[in-house]
Design a protein around this motif. Structure first.
Motif, PDB file in Angstrom:
ATOM      1  N   ARG A 136       0.853   8.223  -2.482  1.00  0.00           N
ATOM      2  CA  ARG A 136       0.962   8.609  -4.039  1.00  0.00           C
ATOM      3  C   ARG A 136      -0.011   7.930  -5.086  1.00  0.00           C
ATOM      4  O   ARG A 136      -0.696   8.674  -5.955  1.00  0.00           O
ATOM      5  CB  ARG A 136       2.232   8.498  -4.529  1.00  0.00           C
ATOM      6  CG  ARG A 136       3.655   9.658  -3.379  1.00  0.00           C
ATOM      7  CD  ARG A 136       4.696   9.004  -4.357  1.00  0.00           C
ATOM      8  NE  ARG A 136       5.514   8.275  -5.115  1.00  0.00           N
ATOM      9  CZ  ARG A 136       6.642   8.019  -3.589  1.00  0.00           C
ATOM     10  NH1 ARG A 136       6.628   8.644  -2.880  1.00  0.00           N
ATOM     11  NH2 ARG A 136       6.458   6.780  -4.114  1.00  0.00           N
ATOM     12  N   ASP A 137      -0.138   7.082  -4.473  1.00  0.00           N
ATOM     13  CA  ASP A 137      -1.517   6.278  -5.496  1.00  0.00           C
ATOM     14  C   ASP A 137      -2.740   5.903  -5.615  1.00  0.00           C
ATOM     15  O   ASP A 137      -3.879   7.027  -5.764  1.00  0.00           O
ATOM     16  CB  ASP A 137      -1.151   4.563  -5.650  1.00  0.00           C
ATOM     17  CG  ASP A 137       0.103   4.122  -5.886  1.00  0.00           C
ATOM     18  OD1 ASP A 137       1.056   4.539  -6.229  1.00  0.00           O
ATOM     19  OD2 ASP A 137       0.245   2.570  -5.802  1.00  0.00           O
ATOM     20  N   LEU A 138      -2.786   7.065  -3.786  1.00  0.00           N
ATOM     21  CA  LEU A 138      -4.387   7.500  -3.721  1.00  0.00           C
ATOM     22  C   LEU A 138      -4.864   8.710  -4.420  1.00  0.00           C
ATOM     23  O   LEU A 138      -5.805   9.097  -4.504  1.00  0.00           O
ATOM     24  CB  LEU A 138      -4.559   7.304  -2.410  1.00  0.00           C
ATOM     25  CG  LEU A 138      -4.842   5.688  -1.317  1.00  0.00           C
ATOM     26  CD1 LEU A 138      -4.448   6.578   0.335  1.00  0.00           C
ATOM     27  CD2 LEU A 138      -5.978   5.464  -1.738  1.00  0.00           C
ATOM     28  N   ALA A 139      -3.099   9.377  -3.668  1.00  0.00           N
ATOM     29  CA  ALA A 139      -3.609  11.280  -4.853  1.00  0.00           C
ATOM     30  C   ALA A 139      -3.866  10.864  -6.353  1.00  0.00           C
ATOM     31  O   ALA A 139      -4.752  11.553  -6.425  1.00  0.00           O
ATOM     32  CB  ALA A 139      -2.059  11.946  -4.700  1.00  0.00           C
ATOM     33  N   TYR A 140      -3.311   9.688  -6.689  1.00  0.00           N
ATOM     34  CA  TYR A 140      -3.209  10.178  -8.733  1.00  0.00           C
ATOM     35  C   TYR A 140      -4.995   9.290  -9.052  1.00  0.00           C
ATOM     36  O   TYR A 140      -5.062   9.329  -9.504  1.00  0.00           O
ATOM     37  CB  TYR A 140      -1.779   8.703  -8.875  1.00  0.00           C
ATOM     38  CG  TYR A 140      -1.894   8.751 -10.098  1.00  0.00           C
ATOM     39  CD1 TYR A 140      -1.836   9.112 -10.740  1.00  0.00           C
ATOM     40  CD2 TYR A 140      -3.205   6.966 -11.175  1.00  0.00           C
ATOM     41  CE1 TYR A 140      -1.812   9.429 -12.566  1.00  0.00           C
ATOM     42  CE2 TYR A 140      -3.023   7.733 -11.915  1.00  0.00           C
ATOM     43  CZ  TYR A 140      -2.522   8.092 -14.042  1.00  0.00           C
ATOM     44  OH  TYR A 140      -2.547   8.484 -14.475  1.00  0.00           O
ATOM     45  N   LEU A 141      -5.157   7.991  -8.316  1.00  0.00           N
ATOM     46  CA  LEU A 141      -6.588   8.187  -8.226  1.00  0.00           C
ATOM     47  C   LEU A 141      -7.160   8.857  -8.309  1.00  0.00           C
ATOM     48  O   LEU A 141      -8.974   8.792  -7.957  1.00  0.00           O
ATOM     49  CB  LEU A 141      -6.483   6.125  -7.186  1.00  0.00           C
ATOM     50  CG  LEU A 141      -7.784   5.760  -7.087  1.00  0.00           C
ATOM     51  CD1 LEU A 141      -8.173   4.556  -9.240  1.00  0.00           C
ATOM     52  CD2 LEU A 141      -7.994   4.759  -6.146  1.00  0.00           C
ATOM     53  N   ARG A 142      -7.701   9.663  -6.492  1.00  0.00           N
ATOM     54  CA  ARG A 142      -8.366  10.944  -6.575  1.00  0.00           C
ATOM     55  C   ARG A 142      -8.501  11.932  -7.623  1.00  0.00           C
ATOM     56  O   ARG A 142      -9.317  12.393  -8.245  1.00  0.00           O
ATOM     57  CB  ARG A 142      -8.846  11.097  -4.970  1.00  0.00           C
ATOM     58  CG  ARG A 142      -9.443  12.395  -4.524  1.00  0.00           C
ATOM     59  CD  ARG A 142      -8.871  12.524  -3.645  1.00  0.00           C
ATOM     60  NE  ARG A 142      -7.946  13.461  -3.563  1.00  0.00           N
ATOM     61  CZ  ARG A 142      -7.017  13.198  -2.509  1.00  0.00           C
ATOM     62  NH1 ARG A 142      -6.498  11.907  -1.746  1.00  0.00           N
ATOM     63  NH2 ARG A 142      -5.472  13.914  -2.611  1.00  0.00           N
ATOM     64  N   ASP A 143      -7.061  12.134  -7.834  1.00  0.00           N
ATOM     65  CA  ASP A 143      -7.036  13.835  -8.335  1.00  0.00           C
ATOM     66  C   ASP A 143      -6.746  13.482  -9.691  1.00  0.00           C
ATOM     67  O   ASP A 143      -7.828  14.466 -10.680  1.00  0.00           O
ATOM     68  CB  ASP A 143      -5.878  14.461  -8.053  1.00  0.00           C
ATOM     69  CG  ASP A 143      -5.736  15.096  -6.439  1.00  0.00           C
ATOM     70  OD1 ASP A 143      -7.004  15.083  -6.104  1.00  0.00           O
ATOM     71  OD2 ASP A 143      -4.662  14.419  -6.327  1.00  0.00           O
ATOM     72  N   ALA A 144      -6.478  12.674 -10.107  1.00  0.00           N
ATOM     73  CA  ALA A 144      -5.853  12.105 -11.549  1.00  0.00           C
ATOM     74  C   ALA A 144      -7.447  11.310 -12.388  1.00  0.00           C
ATOM     75  O   ALA A 144      -7.574  11.901 -13.572  1.00  0.00           O
ATOM     76  CB  ALA A 144      -4.794  11.395 -12.150  1.00  0.00           C
ATOM     77  N   LEU A 145      -7.996  10.357 -11.677  1.00  0.00           N
ATOM     78  CA  LEU A 145      -8.520   9.545 -12.203  1.00  0.00           C
ATOM     79  C   LEU A 145     -10.345   9.862 -12.046  1.00  0.00           C
ATOM     80  O   LEU A 145     -11.491   9.602 -11.827  1.00  0.00           O
ATOM     81  CB  LEU A 145      -8.033   8.055 -12.495  1.00  0.00           C
ATOM     82  CG  LEU A 145      -7.042   8.283 -12.939  1.00  0.00           C
ATOM     83  CD1 LEU A 145      -7.111   6.488 -12.306  1.00  0.00           C
ATOM     84  CD2 LEU A 145      -6.987   8.221 -13.876  1.00  0.00           C
ATOM     85  N   MET A 146     -10.247  11.011 -11.225  1.00  0.00           N
ATOM     86  CA  MET A 146     -11.026  11.378 -10.495  1.00  0.00           C
ATOM     87  C   MET A 146     -12.374  10.352  -9.650  1.00  0.00           C
ATOM     88  O   MET A 146     -13.428  10.338  -9.702  1.00  0.00           O
ATOM     89  CB  MET A 146     -12.770  12.432 -11.519  1.00  0.00           C
ATOM     90  CG  MET A 146     -11.812  12.747 -12.788  1.00  0.00           C
ATOM     91  SD  MET A 146     -11.136  14.721 -11.363  1.00  0.00           S
ATOM     92  CE  MET A 146     -13.082  15.116 -11.142  1.00  0.00           C
TER      93      MET A 146
END
Length: 327
Positions: free
Chosen positions: A39-49
């Motif tokens: 979940r954190d990897l996805a947030y780092l990639r998708d939300a924070l680019m």
């Protein structure tokens, strides 16, 4: 470790990794479950680019050539840092008669948003940080902002000052040196051009303040400290002497933990009393603090200071000699 701290740590790990980092290592370093890592990897990639690449088998890393070009956007603070910041912000908002409330309003909204992200709720209960001002005096917001701006911009300041002791109004031109928050009130330490001396001014007694174009005269830090911090209290100056005060065993438990002055000397006596010695210049503030302890404090010396305390107590006693209804 909360979400904000995990994202910060995850970014640091991936930024410093030369080879893909396994999910197992990320679990161990972040102290979380496998699902949370994803979940954190996805947030780092998708939300924070963030330039995250890889998979669960080979591991994850930042794309080649992108490591040094990506940084986390915005303001990232740990829980301890954020909680300390919001406590400080509430202190500023609720002291000084709310004089900083308007200036801090945008920061208030940003902090509440960051805190909500930490807590996982829409609203952070900032009212649970309580600050109770004690005997704070009302400030003119325009005067305060003008004073503060000249201190920071290093410009001379012109204002009308109404002395509390005599109620006399005078016009002053000063070179601001610093602004001091002391006992829930604000004071301006400045070089007074008319009197050619360092002075401290209560900001709540300043009106019609106006910033001047002329640059402020700079005073050395050592000179400021020697003149304004060498003696007791805000009304300082060169010490005229040392006061010796004895406190009862009951009051000693409190006074022994108090900081009255940077150069104070204190010791417990054999009978449980506490002896405190402080340098002082003007006696008024010192007498006020000592008399606050009533019968639990006694000024031993110097003799003149002891007599002043005695006279004040005798004057106070005369207020209780007659029935107030017969005055």
């Amino acid at each position: 470790m909360d979400k904000i701290e995990r994202i910060t740590a995850l970014h640091r790990i991936l930024k410093g990794a030369r080879y893909p980092v396994t999910v197992k290592r990320l679990q161990d370093e972040l102290g979380c479950s496998r699902a949370t890592v994803y979940r954190d990897l996805a947030y780092l990639r998708d939300a924070l680019m963030a330039p995250v690449e890889g998979d669960g088998e080979a591991g994850f890393r930042y794309a080649a050539g992108q490591t040094d070009r990506f940084e986390l956007p915005g303001l990232w603070l740990s829980s301890d840092e954020l909680y300390a910041l919001v406590a400080s912000q509430q202190l500023l908002l609720r002291t000084g008669g709310g004089v900083l409330a308007g200036a801090l309003a945008p920061l208030q909204k940003r902090l509440e948003g960051l805190l909500a992200d930490h807590a996982g709720t829409e609203r952070w209960p900032v009212e649970r940080v309580r600050v109770i001002a004690h005997r704070g005096r009302k400030l003119d917001q325009a005067a305060f902002r003008c004073v503060a701006s000249t201190v920071l911009e290093r410009r001379q300041l012109s204002f009308e000052y109404r002395a509390r002791s005599t109620d006399e109004r005078t016009r002053r031109i000063v070179s601001p040196q610093r602004i001091t928050h002391y006992r829930d009130n604000w004071y301006l330490d400045a070089w007074d051009h008319g009197r050619q001396a360092l002075r401290s001014f209560a900001v709540d007694r300043i009106s019609s303040a106006r910033a001047l174009d002329a640059p402020a005269i700079e005073m050395g830090k050592d000179e400021l400290s020697q003149h304004l911090a060498s003696s007791y209290g805000i009304f300082s100056g060169e010490p005229k002497g040392w006061a010796t005060i004895l406190f009862s065993p009951k009051a000693a438990r409190w006074v022994a933990d108090e900081q009255w002055h940077a150069r104070q000397e204190g010791r417990f006596l054999a009978d449980g009393r506490y002896e405190l010695k402080v340098p002082y210049s003007a006696s008024r503030e010192l007498l006020m603090d000592v008399l606050h302890y009533g019968a639990d404090a006694e000024i031993v010396g110097p003799p003149m200071l002891r007599e002043q305390a005695k006279s004040l107590l005798e004057l106070a006693l005369t207020n209780y000699e007659n029935d107030p209804g017969k005055r």
